[in-house]
Design an enzyme around this catalytic site. Structure first.
Site, PDB file in Angstrom:
ATOM      1  N   ASP A 153      88.117  94.785  80.306  1.00  0.00           N
ATOM      2  CA  ASP A 153      89.292  94.182  80.940  1.00  0.00           C
ATOM      3  C   ASP A 153      89.176  94.288  82.455  1.00  0.00           C
ATOM      4  OD1 ASP A 153      91.726  92.972  81.172  1.00  0.00           O
ATOM      5  OD2 ASP A 153      92.881  94.570  80.230  1.00  0.00           O
ATOM      6  N   HIS A 226      90.485  82.518  76.474  1.00  0.00           N
ATOM      7  CA  HIS A 226      91.314  83.278  77.406  1.00  0.00           C
ATOM      8  C   HIS A 226      90.740  83.195  78.821  1.00  0.00           C
ATOM      9  CE1 HIS A 226      94.126  86.378  78.635  1.00  0.00           C
ATOM     10  NE2 HIS A 226      93.127  87.061  79.184  1.00  0.00           N
TER      11      HIS A 226
END
Length: 320
Positions: A153, A226
């Site tokens: 992330d 995404h």
């Protein structure tokens, strides 16, 4: 995005991601006396952070304090940050980014949870019954910066001068220079459903390789991945935000989540990313990660500079 110069000292927006964090969202209690308590507290925040942090010098303790739109008007009145407004909801039905109550945000970070816990205790103790905590999340850094779903992330986070350029308000709102906007959402994941997918299918949803974190080639990366939907372009230049997401959960309760928190010098790019995800680009071409991840909170806050935060103690609310 150029780095603003000659600005008031920002709060610790660009601090490095630590091993532990506490996210606190609170609402203000009614009454002028409670509002005055919160205003006076603004002058104490920095000193409390220093006092707690001094006990563990290498603990990397920091706290960012932000205020919601309605709270700003009630506590501090005019003038107000130019782009501050209530959280904008996106999507519909089960695929929805909801707005939830929140007047005050505390983003507390440190290398150990005991430091976070002590600071949260001290800061909330000074506020007393002037606020009511409506959401509290204790987050942790997961292995090599990986989210709950197993992918790294924050890979594209800006750093150094670039981070300041994308997160710190400059001359566009001179009265609030040195400040930032921050958006938070709490996501809960269907880990059983996600883990049932082959890794190759997960990679197409995210737009990156799971093990190496290398972005998929444009020839194979889906337009509804995404990665694709959260990449913004402004006249050939990528527009970035600074994410400080953390993992949280309660395995015994079957709760597995990601606390999304993003800083920017305007809410606009974060809101555009959410619209792309929840509505789609074009509409209907939504982020397939949302088939497995559900947003359950949403809030937008203004983060004053460190100098302004202290000075807010002497401000009056609307009508004062």
């Amino acid at each position: 995005m150029p780095m603003p110069t000659s600005l008031p000292e920002p709060q610790a927006v660009a601090s490095s991601i630590t091993r532990s964090a506490i996210f606190l969202v609170a609402t203000l209690a009614d009454g002028d006396a409670h509002a005055e308590t919160v205003r006076a507290w603004c002058a104490d925040v920095a000193a409390v952070v220093r006092a707690v942090g001094h006990r563990v010098p290498d603990g990397n303790l920091s706290c960012v304090c932000g205020f919601g739109s309605d709270a700003w008007d009630r506590l501090f009145g005019a003038p107000r940050p130019a782009a501050l407004h209530p959280f904008r909801e996106f999507g519909a039905g089960e695929r929805m980014a909801p707005a939830t109550p929140g007047d005050l945000l505390l983003h507390i970070r440190a290398e150990a949870m005991d430091l976070c816990f002590e600071l949260a205790t001290q800061l909330l103790g000074k506020l007393g019954d002037a606020v009511r905590v409506v959401d509290e999340v204790h987050g942790f850094r997961n292995f090599d910066m990986r989210a709950m779903i197993g992918f790294v992330d924050g890979t594209e986070n800006p750093t150094g001068r670039e981070a300041a350029g994308f997160t710190v308000i400059g001359e566009e709102d001179a009265g609030f220079a040195g400040g930032s906007y921050v958006m938070v959402q709490k996501y809960l994941h269907d880990m059983a459903g996600w883990n049932a997918l082959p890794v190759e299918a997960q990679e197409l949803i995210i737009g990156r390789r799971k093990l190496s974190d290398i972005e998929l080639d444009a020839s194979v990366k889906p337009s509804n991945s995404h990665s694709a939907l959260t990449t913004l372009d402004d006249n050939g230049q990528e527009v970035k935000i600074l994410r400080n997401n953390m993992v949280f959960g309660r395995p015994g309760a079957g709760e597995f989540g990601t606390y999304f928190i993003a800083y920017a010098r305007s809410p606009a790019p974060i809101e555009q990313m959410l619209e792309n995800m929840f509505v789609g680009r074009p509409p209907g071409n939504y982020d397939r990660l949302l088939d497995f991840s559900r947003a359950v909170t949403g809030g937008l806050f203004f983060v004053p500079s460190a100098d302004l935060l202290e000075a807010l103690a002497d401000r009056g609310g609307a009508g004062q």
